[in-house]
Design a protein around this motif. Structure first.
Motif, mmCIF file in Angstrom:
data_model
loop_
_atom_site.group_PDB
_atom_site.id
_atom_site.type_symbol
_atom_site.label_atom_id
_atom_site.label_comp_id
_atom_site.label_asym_id
_atom_site.label_seq_id
_atom_site.Cartn_x
_atom_site.Cartn_y
_atom_site.Cartn_z
ATOM 1 N N ARG A 13 20.414 13.879 -5.792
ATOM 2 C CA ARG A 13 19.203 13.216 -5.306
ATOM 3 C C ARG A 13 18.761 13.767 -3.957
ATOM 4 N NH1 ARG A 13 18.984 6.791 -6.388
ATOM 5 N NH2 ARG A 13 19.142 6.845 -8.639
ATOM 6 N N TYR A 14 19.728 14.225 -3.165
ATOM 7 C CA TYR A 14 19.426 14.684 -1.816
ATOM 8 C C TYR A 14 19.367 16.201 -1.739
ATOM 9 C CZ TYR A 14 20.842 9.879 -1.179
ATOM 10 O OH TYR A 14 20.954 8.520 -1.293
ATOM 11 N N VAL A 15 18.803 16.798 -2.777
ATOM 12 C CA VAL A 15 18.766 18.252 -2.868
ATOM 13 C C VAL A 15 17.430 18.676 -3.476
ATOM 14 C CG1 VAL A 15 19.645 20.017 -4.465
ATOM 15 C CG2 VAL A 15 21.206 18.887 -2.924
ATOM 16 N N ILE A 16 16.848 19.737 -2.926
ATOM 17 C CA ILE A 16 15.674 20.365 -3.542
ATOM 18 C C ILE A 16 16.151 21.676 -4.155
ATOM 19 C CG2 ILE A 16 13.438 21.453 -3.160
ATOM 20 C CD1 ILE A 16 12.999 19.592 -0.818
ATOM 21 N N ALA A 17 15.935 21.837 -5.438
ATOM 22 C CA ALA A 17 16.317 23.082 -6.115
ATOM 23 C C ALA A 17 15.196 24.095 -5.949
ATOM 24 C CB ALA A 17 16.586 22.816 -7.585
ATOM 25 N N THR A 18 15.541 25.282 -5.501
ATOM 26 C CA THR A 18 14.545 26.333 -5.342
ATOM 27 C C THR A 18 14.567 27.249 -6.566
ATOM 28 O OG1 THR A 18 16.075 27.852 -4.235
ATOM 29 C CG2 THR A 18 14.900 26.278 -2.843
ATOM 30 N N SER A 19 13.615 28.151 -6.600
ATOM 31 C CA SER A 19 13.545 29.083 -7.732
ATOM 32 C C SER A 19 14.482 30.277 -7.541
ATOM 33 C CB SER A 19 12.108 29.584 -7.887
ATOM 34 O OG SER A 19 11.667 30.172 -6.681
ATOM 35 N N THR A 20 15.111 30.389 -6.362
ATOM 36 C CA THR A 20 16.043 31.495 -6.098
ATOM 37 C C THR A 20 17.376 31.223 -6.767
ATOM 38 O OG1 THR A 20 14.993 31.740 -3.935
ATOM 39 C CG2 THR A 20 17.074 32.889 -4.274
ATOM 40 N N LYS A 21 17.852 32.170 -7.535
ATOM 41 C CA LYS A 21 19.119 32.006 -8.242
ATOM 42 C C LYS A 21 20.001 33.231 -8.013
ATOM 43 C CE LYS A 21 17.256 29.024 -11.865
ATOM 44 N NZ LYS A 21 17.751 27.794 -11.272
ATOM 45 N N LEU A 22 21.300 32.982 -7.932
ATOM 46 C CA LEU A 22 22.288 34.046 -7.740
ATOM 47 C C LEU A 22 23.234 34.085 -8.929
ATOM 48 C CD1 LEU A 22 23.320 33.299 -4.042
ATOM 49 C CD2 LEU A 22 21.528 34.821 -4.809
ATOM 50 N N ASP A 23 23.887 35.209 -9.104
ATOM 51 C CA ASP A 23 24.901 35.349 -10.157
ATOM 52 C C ASP A 23 26.256 34.980 -9.557
ATOM 53 O OD1 ASP A 23 26.328 35.944 -12.412
ATOM 54 O OD2 ASP A 23 26.373 38.108 -12.027
ATOM 55 N N VAL A 28 27.675 38.899 -3.418
ATOM 56 C CA VAL A 28 26.407 38.666 -4.124
ATOM 57 C C VAL A 28 25.266 38.550 -3.124
ATOM 58 C CG1 VAL A 28 25.202 37.139 -5.723
ATOM 59 C CG2 VAL A 28 27.669 37.464 -5.938
ATOM 60 N N VAL A 29 25.511 37.852 -2.015
ATOM 61 C CA VAL A 29 24.465 37.635 -1.008
ATOM 62 C C VAL A 29 24.050 38.947 -0.357
ATOM 63 C CG1 VAL A 29 23.994 36.553 1.233
ATOM 64 C CG2 VAL A 29 25.129 35.242 -0.548
ATOM 65 N N GLU A 30 25.034 39.773 -0.013
ATOM 66 C CA GLU A 30 24.718 41.017 0.689
ATOM 67 C C GLU A 30 24.091 42.061 -0.231
ATOM 68 O OE1 GLU A 30 28.462 41.965 2.413
ATOM 69 O OE2 GLU A 30 28.160 40.657 4.159
ATOM 70 N N SER A 31 24.300 41.924 -1.528
ATOM 71 C CA SER A 31 23.691 42.885 -2.460
ATOM 72 C C SER A 31 22.203 42.624 -2.659
ATOM 73 C CB SER A 31 24.407 42.837 -3.811
ATOM 74 O OG SER A 31 24.236 41.563 -4.402
ATOM 75 N N THR A 32 21.740 41.415 -2.310
ATOM 76 C CA THR A 32 20.321 41.075 -2.442
ATOM 77 C C THR A 32 19.646 41.213 -1.087
ATOM 78 O OG1 THR A 32 20.976 39.451 -4.107
ATOM 79 C CG2 THR A 32 18.712 39.316 -3.289
ATOM 80 N N PRO A 33 18.566 41.979 -0.981
ATOM 81 C CA PRO A 33 17.925 42.148 0.331
ATOM 82 C C PRO A 33 17.296 40.850 0.853
ATOM 83 C CG PRO A 33 16.639 43.194 -1.410
ATOM 84 C CD PRO A 33 17.929 42.753 -2.030
ATOM 85 N N LEU A 34 17.450 40.614 2.148
ATOM 86 C CA LEU A 34 16.892 39.470 2.894
ATOM 87 C C LEU A 34 17.457 38.104 2.484
ATOM 88 C CD1 LEU A 34 13.118 40.504 3.011
ATOM 89 C CD2 LEU A 34 14.835 40.807 4.785
ATOM 90 N N LEU A 35 18.410 38.077 1.572
ATOM 91 C CA LEU A 35 18.949 36.787 1.130
ATOM 92 C C LEU A 35 19.819 36.150 2.209
ATOM 93 C CD1 LEU A 35 19.137 34.736 -1.158
ATOM 94 C CD2 LEU A 35 21.106 35.972 -2.024
ATOM 95 N N LYS A 36 20.516 36.984 2.966
ATOM 96 C CA LYS A 36 21.361 36.458 4.039
ATOM 97 C C LYS A 36 20.510 35.763 5.097
ATOM 98 C CE LYS A 36 25.224 37.851 6.964
ATOM 99 N NZ LYS A 36 26.052 38.983 7.417
ATOM 100 N N ASN A 37 19.380 36.350 5.442
ATOM 101 C CA ASN A 37 18.467 35.730 6.414
ATOM 102 C C ASN A 37 17.862 34.446 5.851
ATOM 103 O OD1 ASN A 37 18.964 37.917 8.031
ATOM 104 N ND2 ASN A 37 17.108 39.015 7.458
#
Length: 197
Positions: free
Chosen positions: A102-112, A169-178
């Motif tokens: 209930r206290y979460v907004i799901a975004t369209s960004t998804k990771l493997d 996984v995070v570092e393999s996607t550009p700008l995801l860490k930021n």
């Protein structure tokens, strides 16, 4: 004839049946008070259904609690219906924790997150451990300073293993860490009901 039957009553079961029919009190009284178990209507509740937008690997925004405004990665849903999320801790300081959907907004960004192993982590993993030395009344009122939370070595080790797999996984996607490191906030003229997350 009815009075004759009442005199012949013996035993607790017959007395209990005859009492409402005749209107007279039972002549049998048990020597000890036997506690009867109360009828419970409680049944096993199934875990709440998780929203379709929240799947393992979905980046979510926390709306309440200590880490509100942080973006986290959903790792899996637990048996209790709560979500297991992590920052990762290296990026935004959010450790492995349970969150109500209930206290979460799901975004369209998804990771493997298929390579992130969280099979050992369940609801019992987060159970509180009572300390062996409980403080007395005087120590309770004397020490007003809050005591720092003690994190077990097991939790620290688990956090490192999960973060190591998640950071790949995070570092393999550009700008995801930021993106994960930045906080979510609303400004004066923002309209959240029209936003696409």
């Amino acid at each position: 004839m009815v009075g004759v039957r009442v005199l012949g009553i013996t035993g607790p079961k017959k007395a209990a049946k005859a009492a409402p029919a005749t209107g007279k009190s039972a002549r049998y009284y048990p020597a000890d008070d036997i506690p009867r178990p109360k009828h419970s209507r409680a049944k096993k509740h199934n875990a709440p259904k998780v929203r379709a937008s929240i799947t393992p690997g979905t980046v979510c925004i926390l709306l309440s609690g200590r880490f509100r405004g942080k973006r986290v990665v959903c790792l899996k849903s637990l048996e209790s219906g709560l979500l297991l999320v992590s920052g990762p801790y290296k990026v935004n300081g959010v450790p492995l924790r349970r969150v109500n959907q209930r206290y979460v907004i799901a975004t369209s960004t998804k990771l493997d997150v298929s390579k992130v192993d969280v099979s050992k982590i369940n609801d019992a993993y987060f159970a509180r451990v009572e300390s062996a030395n409980k403080e007395g009344e005087e120590e309770f009122f004397a020490n007003d300073a809050p005591k720092p939370a003690i994190v077990s070595d097991q939790r620290k080790a688990d956090q490192k293993t999960v973060d190591a797999a998640l950071m790949k996984v995070v570092e393999s996607t550009p700008l995801l860490k930021n993106y994960l490191g930045s906080n979510f906030s609303l400004k004066k003229h923002d309209r959240p009901h029209k936003m696409v997350f």
